[in-house]
Enzyme design. Structure first.
Site, PDB file in Angstrom:
ATOM      1  N   GLY A 152      19.489   2.131   1.762  1.00  0.00           N
ATOM      2  CA  GLY A 152      18.667   3.289   2.133  1.00  0.00           C
ATOM      3  C   GLY A 152      18.813   3.605   3.613  1.00  0.00           C
ATOM      4  O   GLY A 152      19.546   2.922   4.346  1.00  0.00           O
ATOM      5  N   GLN A 153      18.128   4.633   4.070  1.00  0.00           N
ATOM      6  CA  GLN A 153      18.212   5.017   5.492  1.00  0.00           C
ATOM      7  C   GLN A 153      17.814   3.837   6.382  1.00  0.00           C
ATOM      8  O   GLN A 153      18.539   3.454   7.305  1.00  0.00           O
ATOM      9  CB  GLN A 153      17.253   6.180   5.779  1.00  0.00           C
ATOM     10  CG  GLN A 153      17.555   7.458   5.027  1.00  0.00           C
ATOM     11  CD  GLN A 153      16.735   8.606   5.580  1.00  0.00           C
ATOM     12  OE1 GLN A 153      17.174   9.312   6.472  1.00  0.00           O
ATOM     13  NE2 GLN A 153      15.534   8.807   5.068  1.00  0.00           N
ATOM     14  N   TYR A 194      10.273   4.151  -3.770  1.00  0.00           N
ATOM     15  CA  TYR A 194      10.461   5.415  -4.496  1.00  0.00           C
ATOM     16  C   TYR A 194      10.063   6.490  -3.492  1.00  0.00           C
ATOM     17  O   TYR A 194       8.886   6.639  -3.165  1.00  0.00           O
ATOM     18  CB  TYR A 194       9.552   5.427  -5.727  1.00  0.00           C
ATOM     19  CG  TYR A 194       9.681   6.670  -6.578  1.00  0.00           C
ATOM     20  CD1 TYR A 194      10.246   6.613  -7.847  1.00  0.00           C
ATOM     21  CD2 TYR A 194       9.243   7.909  -6.119  1.00  0.00           C
ATOM     22  CE1 TYR A 194      10.370   7.748  -8.633  1.00  0.00           C
ATOM     23  CE2 TYR A 194       9.367   9.051  -6.888  1.00  0.00           C
ATOM     24  CZ  TYR A 194       9.924   8.964  -8.146  1.00  0.00           C
ATOM     25  OH  TYR A 194      10.043  10.088  -8.916  1.00  0.00           O
ATOM     26  N   THR A 195      11.036   7.233  -2.949  1.00  0.00           N
ATOM     27  CA  THR A 195      10.755   8.163  -1.845  1.00  0.00           C
ATOM     28  C   THR A 195      10.890   9.638  -2.232  1.00  0.00           C
ATOM     29  O   THR A 195      10.822  10.506  -1.356  1.00  0.00           O
ATOM     30  CB  THR A 195      11.695   7.882  -0.646  1.00  0.00           C
ATOM     31  OG1 THR A 195      13.046   7.924  -1.103  1.00  0.00           O
ATOM     32  CG2 THR A 195      11.410   6.539  -0.005  1.00  0.00           C
ATOM     33  N   THR A 234       3.600   4.896   4.749  1.00  0.00           N
ATOM     34  CA  THR A 234       3.844   6.296   5.100  1.00  0.00           C
ATOM     35  C   THR A 234       2.630   6.998   5.709  1.00  0.00           C
ATOM     36  O   THR A 234       1.482   6.642   5.415  1.00  0.00           O
ATOM     37  CB  THR A 234       4.269   7.060   3.822  1.00  0.00           C
ATOM     38  OG1 THR A 234       4.381   8.443   4.108  1.00  0.00           O
ATOM     39  CG2 THR A 234       3.252   6.888   2.698  1.00  0.00           C
ATOM     40  N   TYR A 242       3.058  10.353  -4.453  1.00  0.00           N
ATOM     41  CA  TYR A 242       3.814   9.414  -3.604  1.00  0.00           C
ATOM     42  C   TYR A 242       2.854   8.688  -2.651  1.00  0.00           C
ATOM     43  O   TYR A 242       2.894   7.457  -2.533  1.00  0.00           O
ATOM     44  CB  TYR A 242       4.884  10.191  -2.827  1.00  0.00           C
ATOM     45  CG  TYR A 242       5.517   9.429  -1.691  1.00  0.00           C
ATOM     46  CD1 TYR A 242       6.435   8.411  -1.930  1.00  0.00           C
ATOM     47  CD2 TYR A 242       5.200   9.740  -0.363  1.00  0.00           C
ATOM     48  CE1 TYR A 242       7.016   7.706  -0.876  1.00  0.00           C
ATOM     49  CE2 TYR A 242       5.786   9.062   0.691  1.00  0.00           C
ATOM     50  CZ  TYR A 242       6.691   8.044   0.440  1.00  0.00           C
ATOM     51  OH  TYR A 242       7.266   7.361   1.489  1.00  0.00           O
ATOM     52  N   LYS A 284       2.054   4.627  -2.446  1.00  0.00           N
ATOM     53  CA  LYS A 284       2.276   3.823  -1.244  1.00  0.00           C
ATOM     54  C   LYS A 284       0.965   3.156  -0.792  1.00  0.00           C
ATOM     55  O   LYS A 284       0.972   2.018  -0.316  1.00  0.00           O
ATOM     56  CB  LYS A 284       2.843   4.694  -0.107  1.00  0.00           C
ATOM     57  CG  LYS A 284       4.246   5.244  -0.369  1.00  0.00           C
ATOM     58  CD  LYS A 284       5.325   4.182  -0.432  1.00  0.00           C
ATOM     59  CE  LYS A 284       5.605   3.523   0.889  1.00  0.00           C
ATOM     60  NZ  LYS A 284       6.737   2.550   0.777  1.00  0.00           N
TER      61      LYS A 284
HETATM   62  N1  NAP Z   1      12.042   8.953   4.313  1.00  0.00           N
HETATM   63  C1  NAP Z   1      10.907   9.291   4.931  1.00  0.00           C
HETATM   64  O1  NAP Z   1      10.763  10.396   5.468  1.00  0.00           O
HETATM   65  C2  NAP Z   1       9.771   8.307   5.011  1.00  0.00           C
HETATM   66  C3  NAP Z   1       8.550   8.739   5.581  1.00  0.00           C
HETATM   67  C4  NAP Z   1       7.496   7.840   5.646  1.00  0.00           C
HETATM   68  C5  NAP Z   1       7.639   6.540   5.174  1.00  0.00           C
HETATM   69  N2  NAP Z   1       8.829   6.169   4.616  1.00  0.00           N
HETATM   70  C6  NAP Z   1       8.935   4.799   4.101  1.00  0.00           C
HETATM   71  O2  NAP Z   1       9.944   4.137   4.850  1.00  0.00           O
HETATM   72  C7  NAP Z   1      10.606   3.184   4.020  1.00  0.00           C
HETATM   73  C8  NAP Z   1      12.107   3.401   4.094  1.00  0.00           C
HETATM   74  O3  NAP Z   1      12.392   4.697   3.571  1.00  0.00           O
HETATM   75  P1  NAP Z   1      13.853   5.337   3.658  1.00  0.00           P
HETATM   76  O4  NAP Z   1      13.710   6.625   4.362  1.00  0.00           O
HETATM   77  O5  NAP Z   1      14.837   4.341   4.125  1.00  0.00           O
HETATM   78  O6  NAP Z   1      14.073   5.654   2.100  1.00  0.00           O
HETATM   79  P2  NAP Z   1      15.430   5.910   1.310  1.00  0.00           P
HETATM   80  O7  NAP Z   1      16.518   6.278   2.238  1.00  0.00           O
HETATM   81  O8  NAP Z   1      15.055   6.810   0.192  1.00  0.00           O
HETATM   82  O9  NAP Z   1      15.761   4.480   0.744  1.00  0.00           O
HETATM   83  C9  NAP Z   1      14.984   3.887  -0.241  1.00  0.00           C
HETATM   84  C10 NAP Z   1      15.812   2.862  -0.955  1.00  0.00           C
HETATM   85  O10 NAP Z   1      15.012   2.340  -2.013  1.00  0.00           O
HETATM   86  C11 NAP Z   1      15.842   2.202  -3.137  1.00  0.00           C
HETATM   87  N3  NAP Z   1      15.079   2.272  -4.381  1.00  0.00           N
HETATM   88  C12 NAP Z   1      14.455   3.325  -4.932  1.00  0.00           C
HETATM   89  N4  NAP Z   1      13.941   2.987  -6.119  1.00  0.00           N
HETATM   90  C13 NAP Z   1      14.265   1.693  -6.328  1.00  0.00           C
HETATM   91  C14 NAP Z   1      14.045   0.775  -7.370  1.00  0.00           C
HETATM   92  N5  NAP Z   1      13.394   1.121  -8.487  1.00  0.00           N
HETATM   93  N6  NAP Z   1      14.518  -0.488  -7.244  1.00  0.00           N
HETATM   94  C15 NAP Z   1      15.206  -0.858  -6.156  1.00  0.00           C
HETATM   95  N7  NAP Z   1      15.458  -0.029  -5.123  1.00  0.00           N
HETATM   96  C16 NAP Z   1      14.990   1.229  -5.211  1.00  0.00           C
HETATM   97  C17 NAP Z   1      16.798   3.353  -3.071  1.00  0.00           C
HETATM   98  O11 NAP Z   1      17.924   3.041  -3.825  1.00  0.00           O
HETATM   99  P3  NAP Z   1      18.780   4.186  -4.569  1.00  0.00           P
HETATM  100  O12 NAP Z   1      19.654   4.717  -3.470  1.00  0.00           O
HETATM  101  O13 NAP Z   1      19.494   3.450  -5.639  1.00  0.00           O
HETATM  102  O14 NAP Z   1      17.790   5.193  -5.078  1.00  0.00           O
HETATM  103  C18 NAP Z   1      17.076   3.445  -1.573  1.00  0.00           C
HETATM  104  O15 NAP Z   1      18.178   2.664  -1.197  1.00  0.00           O
HETATM  105  C19 NAP Z   1       9.995   3.343   2.631  1.00  0.00           C
HETATM  106  O16 NAP Z   1       8.970   2.405   2.456  1.00  0.00           O
HETATM  107  C20 NAP Z   1       9.394   4.731   2.652  1.00  0.00           C
HETATM  108  O17 NAP Z   1       8.307   4.863   1.744  1.00  0.00           O
HETATM  109  C21 NAP Z   1       9.905   7.016   4.528  1.00  0.00           C
END
Ligand code: NAP
Length: 305
Positions: free
Chosen positions: A10-11, A66-67, A106, A130, A134
């Site tokens: 993921g990111q 799950y994002t 989040t 979502y 969380k």
């Molecule tokens: N993105 C945002 O703007 C944002 C904002 C606030 C908080 N956050 C939090 O920050 C954290 C990191 O987010 P991020 O931006 O890095 O998210 P991301 O890029 O969407 O990465 C999430 C990862 O979780 C994996 N994932 C999803 N469902 C899964 C499952 N059932 N089993 C195993 N892996 C699974 C995804 O794999 P796949 O690639 O296979 O789907 C992906 O690699 C998370 O806790 C998120 O809630 C994010």
């Protein structure tokens, strides 16, 4: 120290991967698995427990989530399983096995109606599925009383993955005018900085006790409209774009979405400063770092949808 990293592609996960590798033994997991990664679907509690029992990590770093904010409205049970139940299971395993859990949450746990930045202890009231999923994760972790730290972050972007920055650059390829929402305010955060905040917490021993929640976001609260302006200015200055498209600000009602978003979910980061003894990165510097990375590998990182 043995780290179990989830969501390693993921990111955030892909930024954490080298930082954790440099600090101990890393067992990285992605949903599908791969040559360097174990397969782990967080919706499957049995597989998660078996993996924890086998690897016996001293620190679980849960970067998976799950994002898909809009999709969560039609898949609330899956979002709940991945974002609520799985972190709870990790936390209880950590409590029973003298391990620790570093987890991410989040700004969407807040309803967005507060006029000033949100503190860690402000009342939570998520307005979408979502955010509710969380929040369930946060609650299950706190209830386990394991050694843990929950970093709440916001508006995460990177030079890879699905995010607003890549979407704007993609749109700017074909259009010279763009409409962008100006009635949602938050703190954009580069995944590279978030990973740095996270490992600083590890380095400073914050995972040796139940440390609760800390807000972790880069500096610079803004609207999506203002953020788009900053992205295009930086991209032009780095030669990634010839010319910035003309931007027009619109309200959220111009782009109806399945999930409602908080109007203002600016996170206050005083606690981060105090605990980590570092300043949140400036928005323009973070953008420049991310866009420089993108310039180094442009074709691999452009979004396709
Ligand atoms: N993105 C945002 O703007 C944002 C904002 C606030 C908080 N956050 C939090 O920050 C954290 C990191 O987010 P991020 O931006 O890095 O998210 P991301 O890029 O969407 O990465 C999430 C990862 O979780 C994996 N994932 C999803 N469902 C899964 C499952 N059932 N089993 C195993 N892996 C699974 C995804 O794999 P796949 O690639 O296979 O789907 C992906 O690699 C998370 O806790 C998120 O809630 C994010």
């Amino acid at each position: 120290m043995t780290f179990l990293l989830t969501g390693a592609d993921g990111q955030l996960g892909s930024e954490l991967r080298p930082l954790l590798q440099a600090r101990g033994t890393l067992v990285s997991c992605t949903r599908r698995g791969g040559s360097k990664d174990r397969p782990l679907d967080l919706a499957d509690a049995t597989v998660l427990t078996a993996l924890l029992d086998e690897v016996r990590p001293s620190l679980i770093v849960n970067a998976a989530a799950y994002t898909a904010v809009d999709q969560a409205e039609s898949e609330p049970d899956l979002a709940h399983a991945v974002n609520g139940v799985a972190p709870g299971l990790m936390a209880r395993w950590a409590a029973e096995n003298d391990a620790a859990l570093l987890h991410f949450s989040t700004d969407y746990v807040f309803d967005g109606r507060k006029a000033s930045p949100y503190l860690e202890d402000d009342p939570v009231a998520p307005i979408n599925a979502y955010g509710r999923s969380k929040l369930e994760g946060e609650r299950q972790i706190a209830a386990s009383a394991c050694k843990h730290l929950v970093m709440r972050t916001s508006w995460v972007y990177a030079s890879h993955g699905q995010n607003f920055l890549l979407k704007m650059l993609e749109l700017a390829r074909d259009r010279d005018h763009l409409q962008v929402v100006s009635d949602q305010i938050g703190r954009p955060t580069w995944a590279g900085n978030l990973a740095r905040y996270a490992v600083t917490a590890v380095d400073r021993g914050l995972l040796a006790a139940p440390s609760g929640i800390v807000h972790a976001a880069d500096a610079g609260a803004c609207s999506w409209f203002e953020f788009a302006g900053a992205i295009f200015e930086t991209a032009v200055s780095l030669g990634l774009l010839d010319q910035a498209p003309a931007l027009r600000e619109v309200g959220s009602d111009a782009f109806p979405t399945a999930a409602r978003r908080p109007a203002s979910s600016v996170l206050a980061t005083g606690r981060l400063r105090k605990l980590l003894a570092i300043e949140p990165a400036a928005q323009r510097a973070a953008l420049a770092q991310c866009l420089s990375e993108l310039r180094a590998t442009p074709t691999a990182n452009m979004v396709s949808d």
